[in-house]
Every structure is written in structure tokens, then in C-alpha cells.
Design an enzyme around this catalytic site. Structure first.
Site, PDB file in Angstrom:
ATOM      1  N   TYR A 101     -76.224 -55.552  46.686  1.00  0.00           N
ATOM      2  CA  TYR A 101     -76.934 -55.530  45.407  1.00  0.00           C
ATOM      3  C   TYR A 101     -78.400 -55.811  45.688  1.00  0.00           C
ATOM      4  O   TYR A 101     -78.730 -56.710  46.463  1.00  0.00           O
ATOM      5  CB  TYR A 101     -76.374 -56.628  44.489  1.00  0.00           C
ATOM      6  CG  TYR A 101     -77.184 -56.853  43.236  1.00  0.00           C
ATOM      7  CD1 TYR A 101     -76.805 -56.283  42.017  1.00  0.00           C
ATOM      8  CD2 TYR A 101     -78.348 -57.633  43.270  1.00  0.00           C
ATOM      9  CE1 TYR A 101     -77.556 -56.481  40.876  1.00  0.00           C
ATOM     10  CE2 TYR A 101     -79.113 -57.828  42.128  1.00  0.00           C
ATOM     11  CZ  TYR A 101     -78.710 -57.247  40.932  1.00  0.00           C
ATOM     12  OH  TYR A 101     -79.464 -57.442  39.810  1.00  0.00           O
ATOM     13  N   GLU A 189     -82.934 -51.844  39.628  1.00  0.00           N
ATOM     14  CA  GLU A 189     -81.718 -52.440  40.200  1.00  0.00           C
ATOM     15  C   GLU A 189     -80.886 -51.362  40.882  1.00  0.00           C
ATOM     16  O   GLU A 189     -80.711 -50.272  40.331  1.00  0.00           O
ATOM     17  CB  GLU A 189     -80.897 -53.094  39.082  1.00  0.00           C
ATOM     18  CG  GLU A 189     -79.658 -53.806  39.578  1.00  0.00           C
ATOM     19  CD  GLU A 189     -78.779 -54.284  38.430  1.00  0.00           C
ATOM     20  OE1 GLU A 189     -78.928 -55.424  37.984  1.00  0.00           O
ATOM     21  OE2 GLU A 189     -77.942 -53.487  37.958  1.00  0.00           O
TER      22      GLU A 189
END
Ligand code: GDP
Ligand code: MN
Length: 378
Positions: A101, A189
Site C-alpha cells: 500500500y 493512493e
């Protein structure tokens, strides 16, 4: 301004971030053609501005173009957390070996960008934060100096990342920060950032929020072209009313964003599901009330109507007049509950009562009543 995954990935490509190859489509036939061109297996991905599409059934793997079309038939038009799917992204499926992530967002308190990296990608970062907070690494960027490669190295050491991944991963960090600054983002993101077959790193997903105050010219027209496909949203836009389509069966009309939001909450609390909501705003007159009713009632999913008006600048008698007139003109066939209070309340209630509508005085009672009546009618 929030971008769709395919739009965010387009910006990633512009700064050299590798993404899974793919193309966007609006019909099952297009999906078939694209799947054929890419070569199966492919992944069909609903393009909506909410997360967790995978869990909601909005992401499917297909092993042939025909299967891709079948998935597209299901996904196009479905609702995910109240958002209708108008487009899908078709990507070549990749073998994923490991998921990370990575995000950069503005830390308002520190007044600088913050990088968040986790060696556990694929799931929501909030979930990792509760189950395994040690897997998350955070550091700030000095906006004058920019992202320094030693910062990235330190972070990756802390995360115990394998030496061979240092270079390609740092490259991702640097390029993501470039995208963040170049496109005036509030948030970028990548989840998951994946190691795929052969050890290559790619962005499998993208979330991109651009600062509304400084949207770069090159992406100015990208905003929610999809929204205009919805006929009620089109009507509302034309009349400058705030209308939002949701997933349930109770239409909601109110005045003021705060009142409308708490109306939605109350209806949900009483076990109902809002089909949409329309905010007629402050100072609405009979004419606006009429337009509001036309819009909300033209949504075929509406099985009941809850009108919640708190008269301030808006006068209850005006609202009541609009409601009565429209009722006779359109004929409202679904159960309806009206809550009316505030300026000229007595006059408003009198107009309604004369027309055979018994208004309620309390919004909680009203919410419970509409939920009950919709249930009975079904
Ligand atoms: P989200 O559910 O809205 O976050 O959508 P994502 O694009 O992140 O996809 C959800 C999950 O589907 C990812 O975490 C991956 O595990 C999986 N996924 C998506 N694309 C591929 C792919 O090409 N290959 C594999 N193996 N998994 C994929
Ligand atoms: Mn994701």
C-alpha cells in the site's frame, strides 16, 4: 475533485508509473472487443468513486472475451454503495505475488504532505491500522525540499523490505510524489501496489483526489461525465437543485443540507433505505417544490416519499401550495409523509389538511411512518 480509477491511472502513466494495461468501456460489446484485443484473462472493474469494489462484486476475472462480456452485463448498471456503474475498466489480469500500500496525502495539522506505506496491501489501510499497526510506516515531506531518496530508503529499511526491491519501490515513491505535486492532488493512493510475475512492480488500483481550488487545465473536463447519464440528475442540474441518487426505495425531499442528511439517517435508523435525496434549498417557493416532486417521482425506484421541511426563509405555505398543486397535476401514487414546521406552519398545515394530507410534526415520527407505509404497500 475525485477521479475514477481509469483517470487516475492515466495520470500515473504520464509520470511513468506502470499500471496494468487496459481500456475503459461503457457497453458489454465494447468489453468483448477490448478483452479480445488484450487477450484473456482480463479483469472487469466497475468505475465508481467508492472503495471496496472488489467485495461489493464490482470486480470480476474473466477467462475469455465471452465471459468478460457476461460480467460486464452484470456490472454495468449495478449500484455499488448507492453509486450506479456507467463504465468499466478492462485490464489484462496479472499474477500478483505480493501486495503493498502506498499513499501521499496532505497532513493538515503538520501542514505538509505525508507518505504512508504498508507492506500489507490489498486491504483497507484502516483495517491494517487496527490489526497490524506495525506494518504501517509514515513520514512527512518538506514541501520546499521535496521527497528525498534517503527518506524513502529509511522507510523501506524500517519496513524490512528486501534489498532487491529498494530501487524499484523508491522509484514508485518518487514518481507518485511527482504526480501528487504536478496534478495538485490532495490524495494519491495505490492499493494494491503489486509485485507481479517476473518481479515487476505495478499500480493495480488508483485513488486520486485533486484539489478543487486548483484543478489543472489538462484534467478540467474530467469531472464526473458519468453523472449526467442519470435523467433525474440532469433535470435537477437544469433547475439548480441538489439531487443525489441512492440505492433504496424512499424518495426524500428536504430543505438544507444538514436537515436532508439527518433525514437520511433517520430513515435508515427506522429500517428504510433512501432512493435519493433532493435539497430544495433555502427560500424555495411553490414552483421549486413542484420541480422537486417531478424529479423525485420520476425515479422508478421510489416506492414512498418523505418530505421534511423546516421553514426558515422557506415558507411552509408555499411548500404546501406546490405540493397540493403537483399532487393534482401528476397524481402521486406512492405513500407520502409530510413533516412541516417553522415559518407559516399553521397556514401550510391548513392547505395540506384541506387537501386530505395529514402532516406530522416530528421528523422521527415521520421517518418511522414512511418506512412503515412503504412496507405495508409492498
Ligand atoms: P477495490 O476493491 O475498489 O480496492 O479495487 P482494486 O482495484 O484494488 O481490486 C481489488 C482486488 O482485486 C485487489 O486487491 C486485487 O487483489 C484484486 N485484483 C485486481 N486486479 C487484479 C489482477 O489483475 N490480478 C489479480 N490476481 N488480482 C487482481
Ligand atoms: Mn484497491
Amino acid at each position: 475533485m475525485r477521479l475514477q480509477e481509469y483517470q487516475g491511472k492515466e495520470l500515473f502513466k504520464r509520470v511513468g508509473i506502470p499500471v496494468s494495461e487496459g481500456q475503459v468501456a461503457a457497453s458489454p460489446h465494447e468489453v468483448l472487443v477490448i478483452a479480445h484485443e488484450l487477450g484473456p484473462p482480463v479483469v472487469i472493474k466497475a468505475q465508481v468513486l467508492v472503495g471496496g469494489r472488489g467485495k461489493a462484486g464490482g470486480i470480476k476475472l474473466a477467462n475469455s472475451p465471452a465471459e468478460a462480456r457476461q460480467h460486464a452485463e452484470k456490472i454495468l448498471g449495478m449500484s455499488i454503495k448507492g453509486e450506479r456503474v456507467h463504465k468499466v475498466l478492462v485490464t489484462r489480469a496479472v499474477e500478483i505475488e505480493r501486495e503493498f500500500y502506498l499513499s501521499i496525502t496532505v497532513d493538515r495539522r503538520a501542514k505538509r504532505p505525508v507518505v504512508i506505506f504498508s507492506s500489507e496491501g490489498g486491504m483497507e489501510i484502516e483495517e491494517v491500522a487496527t490489526t497490524n499497526p506495525n506494518a504501517i510506516i509514515k513520514f512527512h515531506i518538506d514541501p520546499l525540499l521535496g521527497l528525498q531518496s534517503f527518506q524513502v530508503r529509511d522507510a523501506l529499511y524500517c519496513a524490512a523490505i528486501d534489498g532487491s526491491l529498494m530501487r524499484p519501490l523508491s522509484d514508485f515513491f518518487i514518481k507518485l510524489y511527482q504526480a501528487f505535486t504536478q496534478f495538485k492532488a490532495n490524495l494519491v493512493e495505490i492499493n494494491p501496489l503489486a509485485i507481479v510475475d517476473g518481479g515487476k512492480l505495478i499500480a493495480v488500483d488508483s485513488k486520486f483526489i485533486v484539489d478543487d481550488e486548483e484543478v489543472p487545465a489538462e484534467i478540467a473536463g474530467w469531472e464526473n461525465e458519468e453523472l449526467t447519464d442519470n435523467p433525474q440528475e440532469q433535470m435537477a442540474k437544469k433547475d439548480e437543485l441538489q439531487y443525489v441518487k441512492l440505492d433504496g426505495e424512499i424518495g426524500i425531499i428536504g430543505n438544507g443540507a444538514g436537515l436532508v442528511m439527518s433525514t437520511l439517517d433517520l430513515v435508515a435508523l427506522k429500517g428504510g433505505k433512501p432512493a435519493n435525496f433532493l435539497d430544495i434549498g433555502g427560500g424555495a417557493n411553490a414552483e421549486q417544490m413542484k420541480k422537486a416532486l417531478q424529479i423525485v417521482l420520476s425515479d422508478p425506484q421510489v416506492k414512498g416519499l418523505f418530505i421534511n421541511i423546516f421553514g426558515g426563509i422557506t415558507r411552509c405555505d408555499e411548500v404546501a401550495k406546490g405540493l397540493v398543486a403537483t399532487r393534482h397535476e401528476l397524481g402521486i401514487r406512492v405513500p407520502m409523509v409530510v413533516r412541516l414546521t417553522g415559518t407559516n406552519e399553521a397556514e401550510g398545515k391548513e392547505i395540506l389538511t384541506e387537501d386530505g394530507i395529514a402532516p406530522v410534526g416530528d421528523m422521527e415520527v415521520g421517518a418511522a411512518e414512511i418506512v412503515r407505509r412503504v412496507r405495508v404497500a409492498q
